[in-house]
Scaffold this active site. Sequence first.
Site, PDB file in Angstrom:
ATOM      1  N   ASN A  89       0.832  -1.197   0.000  1.00 29.14           N
ATOM      2  CA  ASN A  89       0.000   0.000   0.000  1.00 29.14           C
ATOM      3  C   ASN A  89       0.875   1.258   0.000  1.00 29.14           C
ATOM      4  O   ASN A  89       2.103   1.178   0.066  1.00 29.14           O
ATOM      5  CB  ASN A  89      -0.954  -0.020   1.195  1.00 29.14           C
ATOM      6  CG  ASN A  89      -2.304   0.584   0.864  1.00 29.14           C
ATOM      7  OD1 ASN A  89      -2.395   1.578   0.150  1.00 29.14           O
ATOM      8  ND2 ASN A  89      -3.365  -0.013   1.386  1.00 29.14           N
ATOM      9  N   HIS A 119      22.858   1.400  12.942  1.00 30.48           N
ATOM     10  CA  HIS A 119      24.142   1.995  13.293  1.00 30.48           C
ATOM     11  C   HIS A 119      24.635   1.400  14.607  1.00 30.48           C
ATOM     12  O   HIS A 119      23.822   1.083  15.482  1.00 30.48           O
ATOM     13  CB  HIS A 119      24.008   3.513  13.456  1.00 30.48           C
ATOM     14  CG  HIS A 119      23.510   4.200  12.233  1.00 30.48           C
ATOM     15  ND1 HIS A 119      24.332   4.603  11.219  1.00 30.48           N
ATOM     16  CD2 HIS A 119      22.257   4.558  11.851  1.00 30.48           C
ATOM     17  CE1 HIS A 119      23.623   5.168  10.269  1.00 30.48           C
ATOM     18  NE2 HIS A 119      22.351   5.146  10.623  1.00 30.48           N
ATOM     19  N   THR A 167      10.885  -6.129  16.775  1.00 28.11           N
ATOM     20  CA  THR A 167      12.324  -6.201  17.047  1.00 28.11           C
ATOM     21  C   THR A 167      12.833  -7.633  17.112  1.00 28.11           C
ATOM     22  O   THR A 167      14.042  -7.845  17.210  1.00 28.11           O
ATOM     23  CB  THR A 167      12.651  -5.501  18.379  1.00 28.11           C
ATOM     24  OG1 THR A 167      11.939  -6.146  19.433  1.00 28.11           O
ATOM     25  CG2 THR A 167      12.285  -4.024  18.332  1.00 28.11           C
ATOM     26  N   LYS A 168      11.903  -8.611  17.086  1.00 22.02           N
ATOM     27  CA  LYS A 168      12.266 -10.033  17.142  1.00 22.02           C
ATOM     28  C   LYS A 168      11.442 -10.793  16.126  1.00 22.02           C
ATOM     29  O   LYS A 168      10.368 -10.346  15.719  1.00 22.02           O
ATOM     30  CB  LYS A 168      11.997 -10.601  18.539  1.00 22.02           C
ATOM     31  CG  LYS A 168      12.840  -9.981  19.620  1.00 22.02           C
ATOM     32  CD  LYS A 168      12.501 -10.564  20.976  1.00 22.02           C
ATOM     33  CE  LYS A 168      13.353  -9.886  22.037  1.00 22.02           C
ATOM     34  NZ  LYS A 168      12.981 -10.262  23.379  1.00 22.02           N
ATOM     35  N   ARG A 182       4.741  -7.837  20.750  1.00 18.26           N
ATOM     36  CA  ARG A 182       4.685  -9.115  21.463  1.00 18.26           C
ATOM     37  C   ARG A 182       3.443  -9.869  20.986  1.00 18.26           C
ATOM     38  O   ARG A 182       2.497  -9.267  20.467  1.00 18.26           O
ATOM     39  CB  ARG A 182       4.654  -8.912  22.969  1.00 18.26           C
ATOM     40  CG  ARG A 182       3.509  -8.101  23.457  1.00 18.26           C
ATOM     41  CD  ARG A 182       3.498  -7.900  24.970  1.00 18.26           C
ATOM     42  NE  ARG A 182       2.445  -7.006  25.397  1.00 18.26           N
ATOM     43  CZ  ARG A 182       1.149  -7.230  25.346  1.00 18.26           C
ATOM     44  NH1 ARG A 182       0.693  -8.350  24.870  1.00 18.26           N
ATOM     45  NH2 ARG A 182       0.276  -6.338  25.777  1.00 18.26           N
TER      46      ARG A 182
END
Length: 195
Positions: A89, A119, A167-168, A182
């Site tokens: 989209n 970074h 993030t996982k 989560r």
Amino acid sequence: MKSRNIFERDRAGEEITHQDEGYYKIRERIDEVQKILFELNGNYHTDEEIRNLFSQLTGCVVDPTFRIRLPFYTDFGKNIKIGKNVFVNHGCTFMDRGGIILEDDVLIGPKVNLITINHPLTPRKRHATVSKPIVVKRNAWIATGATVVPGVTIGENAVVAAGAVVTKDVLANTVVAGVPARVIKTIDDTGDKRF
């Protein structure tokens, strides 16, 4: 043993700096991409013209079932791989130096960010970059405004809720939400088999 070029080092997750030999090639690629994006986002195009420009951007012919709503933003382009029946989209950003793979039947909502570059935390190294791939498995859906960070795999049939920051890795047949994301539920895959 042959040394790897700057693109191979970047895709392998090595730390890259502006001082590295061959970095100018990354800069040249980014400039080339900006020209294609200006044409893609700056004018009206038919679906076929959009697919042709997107194929130029990625260096691979995209399937006729691929659909995208503009504008679209990327920094590199050549490390994006798109499966069949993929929909992206409007307003999405794919920073793909680490590689982005969207498998068949993936849905990407508006303003989703797939970011494969980061970074180092060390202040003296902070201008360096480190890239890791993002893989979105078959039939996954990433909803509006979600962000996926480097090195994450989104599992088959998974859903990333609107605004989540992933993030996982996300397991198959799960729904994730929140910052950081989560698991909030699992998906029963015994129902509708449209795909």
